[in-house]
Design an enzyme around this catalytic site. Structure first.
Site, short mmCIF file in Angstrom:
data_model
loop_
_atom_site.label_atom_id
_atom_site.label_comp_id
_atom_site.label_asym_id
_atom_site.label_seq_id
_atom_site.Cartn_x
_atom_site.Cartn_y
_atom_site.Cartn_z
N ASP A 108 20.17 10.26 39.03
CA ASP A 108 19.10 9.09 39.76
C ASP A 108 19.55 9.06 41.10
O ASP A 108 20.70 9.18 41.39
CB ASP A 108 19.66 7.87 38.86
CG ASP A 108 18.75 6.70 39.36
OD1 ASP A 108 18.17 6.77 40.50
OD2 ASP A 108 18.50 5.95 38.40
N ARG B 134 18.35 6.76 43.19
CA ARG B 134 17.66 5.45 43.79
C ARG B 134 18.77 4.57 44.45
O ARG B 134 18.68 4.35 45.54
CB ARG B 134 17.04 4.65 42.51
CG ARG B 134 15.91 4.96 41.90
CD ARG B 134 15.38 4.12 41.00
NE ARG B 134 16.11 4.41 39.93
CZ ARG B 134 15.91 3.88 38.93
NH1 ARG B 134 14.91 2.98 38.50
NH2 ARG B 134 16.66 4.03 37.63
#
Length: 418
Positions: free
Chosen positions: A329, A331
């Site tokens: 991930d 983000r």
């Protein structure tokens, strides 16, 4: 004047002139817009530039194509007549704290108001935030209205199912010292990494340490506010909030492999209900497609997951992402709280998210979360239970907020089995 002649004078140097002071210095975290100074990413008046990059985020590339095609004058400046915000936002005390807001310009919607004189004199100062009003028209809200989960009040929700909102667009503006501190690294290291990982696209990252602000060519954020925005400064106002990361396949096209659109619609419905009850609803939509890895990577991972011998299993959900992208991930929610700080909020009463990453990012920035609200079980598509199970197993979702009842109070299945 030929295009060559028009563009000769806007060629930019990567090196500061010795001893020369900026005409528009930036003092991040100053008490007001003028003391802070304007953000100027112009390519038409090189001497005025005080940031790295240019205005428009990811759309700067399309602007360059328009210039290349001869459709846009490269030295044209926008006419900002009647573009002022449709609702009043701020100022709030967080705007003056350089540690609270590092990824956007808190004064970005008030450019014409605060720098009208400089703009009239030819300075190319542009807004990085725009505030307007609109109505949302979604079939799920009409269904909720018909099912009496929500009511028409003529102000927030209308009889035809449309929902009134204040809509805010935010382009990213990165204050590099604050950004580095947020990620626990040094400014020099951050600059060099940004420079290297963009293949040297922005040489000023390593040659202009005097420039502390960067306009990255990435997607921004859209905020949808439900209810009376004038209640923002009143800290007694009950806040319902959904922070949502972009998922084009589900949000727009309704793909049922994940819970993204159902959770987004749940956020809109709950935000509207919160506004009807006298509070404010808030949906923050961040352009971070495919966990900020992009849609190509996302689709490659879909293929890899579905072609496994054992089928699409929760245990391999993030493993396949890491095999393709090198990271589960990207983000990194550390910058997400800036939008909440910009709105002057110190508390979220109902946080519509099961994500520990989002919860931890907000609480680490001093934002109190009173209640975490999971997605109702009946909204989870059949194929999306793999995602739910994988995120719980990987520690993305807290097991202690798995719902036992749906929104109508009917006992439902626990997410523990997925």
């Amino acid at each position: 004047m030929s295009r060559a002649n028009r563009t000769d004078h806007i060629r930019l140097t990567s090196h500061p002139e010795p001893g020369k002071k900026s005409a528009f210095p930036i003092h991040w975290g100053a008490a007001d817009a003028r003391a802070r100074g304007p953000i100027i990413g112009t390519v038409s008046r090189a001497g005025d530039r005080n940031v790295i990059g240019s205005h428009g985020g990811s759309y700067a590339m399309y602007r360059a194509l328009a210039v290349s095609a001869g459709a846009l004058d490269p030295i044209r400046r926008p006419d900002l007549t009647n573009t002022f915000p449709a609702a009043t936002i701020g100022p709030f005390e967080q705007w003056r704290d350089p540690a609270k807001i590092v990824a956007l310009d808190p004064w970005g919607h008030l450019v014409a108001e605060n720098f009208g004189k400089e703009i009239a004199e030819g300075a190319d100062i542009r807004p990085s935030i725009a505030v307007t009003r609109a109505r949302l028209d979604l079939p799920e809200i009409r269904e909720a209205l018909a099912a009496k989960r929500i009511r028409a009040d003529g102000e927030v929700v209308h009889a035809n199912g449309s929902v009134s909102v204040v809509k805010i667009a935010i382009d990213p503006v990165w204050y590099l010292p604050g950004l580095a501190a947020r990620f626990g690294t040094g400014e020099t290291e951050l600059r060099r990494t940004l420079f290297e990982q963009t293949a040297g696209m922005f040489p000023e990252l390593v040659t202009r340490p005097d420039m502390k602000v960067f306009l990255p060519p990435i997607g921004g954020t859209t905020v949808y506010m439900f209810g009376d925005v004038a209640k923002l400064p009143d800290h007694r106002t009950k806040i319902t909030c959904r922070v949502h990361d972009e998922c084009n396949g589900s949000d727009v096209f309704g793909s049922d492999i994940c819970t993204c659109r159902p959770y987004l619609i749940h956020g809109i419905e709950e935000s509207a209900r919160g506004a009807q009850e006298g509070g404010l609803g808030l949906v923050v939509y961040n352009r971070k497609e495919g966990r900020a890895l992009g849609e190509v990577t996302k689709f490659l991972v879909y293929n890899a997951r579905k072609r496994q011998e054992d089928g699409d299993a929760a245990a391999a959900y993030f493993e396949r992402t890491e095999c393709v992208a090198g990271v589960q991930d990207a983000r990194f929610q550390q910058l997400m709280p800036d939008t909440i700080h910009w709105l002057g909020l110190k508390r979220i009463d109902r946080f519509l998210s099961m994500s520990d990453m989002k919860y931890d990012a907000l609480t680490s920035q001093g934002i109190d979360i009173v209640e975490r609200v999971p997605i109702p079980l009946e909204l989870i598509p059949a194929d999306a239970h793999v995602e739910i199970a994988a995120k719980k197993a990987a520690g993305y979702y807290s097991t202690d907020i798995a719902p036992e009842k749906d929104v109508d109070g009917v006992v439902g299945r626990s997410l523990e089995k997925y």
